[in-house]
Design an enzyme around this catalytic site. Structure first.
Site, mmCIF file in Angstrom:
data_model
loop_
_atom_site.group_PDB
_atom_site.id
_atom_site.type_symbol
_atom_site.label_atom_id
_atom_site.label_comp_id
_atom_site.label_asym_id
_atom_site.label_seq_id
_atom_site.Cartn_x
_atom_site.Cartn_y
_atom_site.Cartn_z
ATOM 1 N N GLY A 86 32.249 39.676 45.224
ATOM 2 C CA GLY A 86 31.750 38.505 44.767
ATOM 3 C C GLY A 86 30.963 38.701 43.551
ATOM 4 N N HIS B 118 37.575 39.403 38.014
ATOM 5 C CA HIS B 118 38.072 38.950 39.340
ATOM 6 C C HIS B 118 39.138 37.614 39.182
ATOM 7 C CE1 HIS B 118 33.854 40.450 40.402
ATOM 8 N NE2 HIS B 118 34.481 41.050 41.220
ATOM 9 N N GLN C 26 30.148 50.916 52.135
ATOM 10 C CA GLN C 26 30.472 51.602 50.898
ATOM 11 C C GLN C 26 29.502 52.120 50.018
ATOM 12 O OE1 GLN C 26 33.364 48.549 49.782
ATOM 13 N NE2 GLN C 26 32.632 49.062 47.699
ATOM 14 N N LYS D 108 40.066 48.611 36.404
ATOM 15 C CA LYS D 108 38.673 49.024 36.462
ATOM 16 C C LYS D 108 38.267 49.920 37.089
ATOM 17 C CE LYS D 108 33.954 48.427 35.545
ATOM 18 N NZ LYS D 108 33.257 48.077 36.859
ATOM 19 N N SER E 151 31.847 43.550 34.574
ATOM 20 C CA SER E 151 31.377 43.972 35.873
ATOM 21 C C SER E 151 30.417 43.162 36.459
ATOM 22 C CB SER E 151 30.840 45.455 35.888
ATOM 23 O OG SER E 151 30.009 45.815 37.075
ATOM 24 N N ARG F 218 27.826 44.184 38.192
ATOM 25 C CA ARG F 218 26.493 45.124 37.911
ATOM 26 C C ARG F 218 26.184 44.789 36.559
ATOM 27 N NH1 ARG F 218 29.069 49.007 41.673
ATOM 28 N NH2 ARG F 218 27.601 48.988 43.447
HETATM 29 P P1 AMP Z 1 34.240 44.300 42.803
HETATM 30 O O1 AMP Z 1 33.908 43.043 43.422
HETATM 31 O O2 AMP Z 1 33.468 45.219 41.779
HETATM 32 O O3 AMP Z 1 34.186 45.327 44.034
HETATM 33 O O4 AMP Z 1 35.685 44.346 42.075
HETATM 34 C C1 AMP Z 1 36.815 43.631 43.150
HETATM 35 C C2 AMP Z 1 38.129 43.881 42.622
HETATM 36 O O5 AMP Z 1 37.996 43.483 41.017
HETATM 37 C C3 AMP Z 1 38.564 45.428 42.102
HETATM 38 O O6 AMP Z 1 39.895 45.390 42.528
HETATM 39 C C4 AMP Z 1 38.004 45.543 40.833
HETATM 40 O O7 AMP Z 1 38.692 46.888 40.094
HETATM 41 C C5 AMP Z 1 38.203 44.458 40.327
HETATM 42 N N1 AMP Z 1 37.619 44.109 38.883
HETATM 43 C C6 AMP Z 1 36.288 44.471 38.684
HETATM 44 N N2 AMP Z 1 35.957 44.006 37.416
HETATM 45 C C7 AMP Z 1 37.197 44.135 36.924
HETATM 46 C C8 AMP Z 1 37.519 43.857 35.577
HETATM 47 N N3 AMP Z 1 36.520 43.928 34.540
HETATM 48 N N4 AMP Z 1 38.774 43.933 35.073
HETATM 49 C C9 AMP Z 1 39.760 43.912 35.866
HETATM 50 N N5 AMP Z 1 39.557 44.136 37.528
HETATM 51 C C10 AMP Z 1 38.219 44.279 37.727
#
Ligand code: AMP
Length: 272
Positions: A31, A37, A62, A150, A186, A188
């Site tokens: 999220g 995303h 995790q 990423k 990100s 974050r």
């Molecule tokens: P997260 O919400 O950070 O756990 O990410 C969820 C999914 O989105 C994961 O498969 C990440 O690799 C992908 N993701 C996050 N940031 C990026 C980005 N900047 N570019 C491409 N995919 C991303």
């Protein structure tokens, strides 16, 4: 767009859609959605999915005890609006209590690709990732799932889990979406002060130099990132497929970096 909060409701619906012949895509996320995303949702659409299920779950399993589970940004309302606008057909918003029932005691552990890199610095992280992704796969039974480059190691670990456990789900990996500055998007990034954000650019800048061949060793890359005032967690060169360490940066390698800007841990990578 359907909204599910209960695993059982999602599973029942997904089964029915599958029986009706729908091609189902899954996009797992934590999220606080951003364009990275949304690019995964776009990818699912481009691949012709009839149903695109986005899961939004900050998975406690995790996160390590000293990590940012409680502080991790959350914005359900904005996420719903973004999913709708991007063309998701279902969103899954479970709670930790309904994902992990009392006395949950079964986990999925990948034992090779998850050992180094982030796995070495975040004990138990990939056990949490594999477990939650396996659960999502069982709930949705998608034809394919989309992950981002990423999180390079994560994508490789998931591919291996799918192969080893015969999930029969295609894993699609989409390219890294960056801010115009180069910073990898990100959730974050929201933690970063203006000063930290400026320093953080050193990570993508350095990896660009690595890819261009202007920085030739991981030691030099680490130095360049540290010079910007970041605390380097690691910079490593591995075989892009096996994640085995590679001495020299060459074609077929992936160079991955993790560094702290203040308290915020950022990751990025380039395939050479
Ligand atoms: P997260 O919400 O950070 O756990 O990410 C969820 C999914 O989105 C994961 O498969 C990440 O690799 C992908 N993701 C996050 N940031 C990026 C980005 N900047 N570019 C491409 N995919 C991303």
């Amino acid at each position: 767009m359907k909204i599910f909060r209960n695993p059982a409701g999602l599973q029942k619906w997904a089964k029915a859609r599958r029986r009706a012949g729908a091609k189902i895509a899954l996009v797992p996320t934590m999220g606080y959605l951003h364009e990275g995303h949304l690019s995964l949702i776009a990818k699912a659409k481009a691949k012709g999915a009839d149903e695109i299920v986005v899961s939004v779950f900050v998975n406690p399993v995790q996160f390590g005890p000293n990590e940012d589970y409680a502080a991790y940004p959350r914005d359900e309302k904005a996420d719903l609006a973004k999913c709708r606008a991007a063309g998701a057909t279902a969103v899954f918003f479970p709670t930790p209590a309904n994902m992990y029932l009392d006395a949950h005691s079964t986990y999925v552990v990948e034992e090779r690709l998850s050992q180094g890199l982030c796995g070495a610095r975040r004990p138990g992280h990939f056990r949490g990732v594999c477990t939650v992704v396996a659960k999502l796969f069982n709930l949705v039974s998608p034809d394919f799932a989309v992950f981002g480059q990423k999180d390079y190691q994560q994508a490789q670990v998931i591919k291996r889990m799918v192969r080893d456990l015969n999930f029969g789900i295609e894993i699609v990996v989409a390219p890294i979406v960056r801010e115009p500055s180069g910073l990898a998007r990100s959730s974050r990034n929201t933690y970063l002060s203006a000063d930290e954000r400026a320093r953080a650019l050193a990570i993508s800048r350095t990896l660009r130099e690595v890819k261009a061949g202007r920085i030739k060793t991981v030691a030099a890359a680490a130095k360049a990132i540290a010079r910007a005032g970041l605390k380097v967690d690691y910079v490593e060169c591995v075989d892009a497929k096996t994640l085995e360490p590679r001495r020299r940066i060459a074609k077929g390698c992936c160079v991955l970096a993790a560094a702290y800007a203040g308290k915020t841990r950022l990751i990025d990578n380039v395939v050479v």
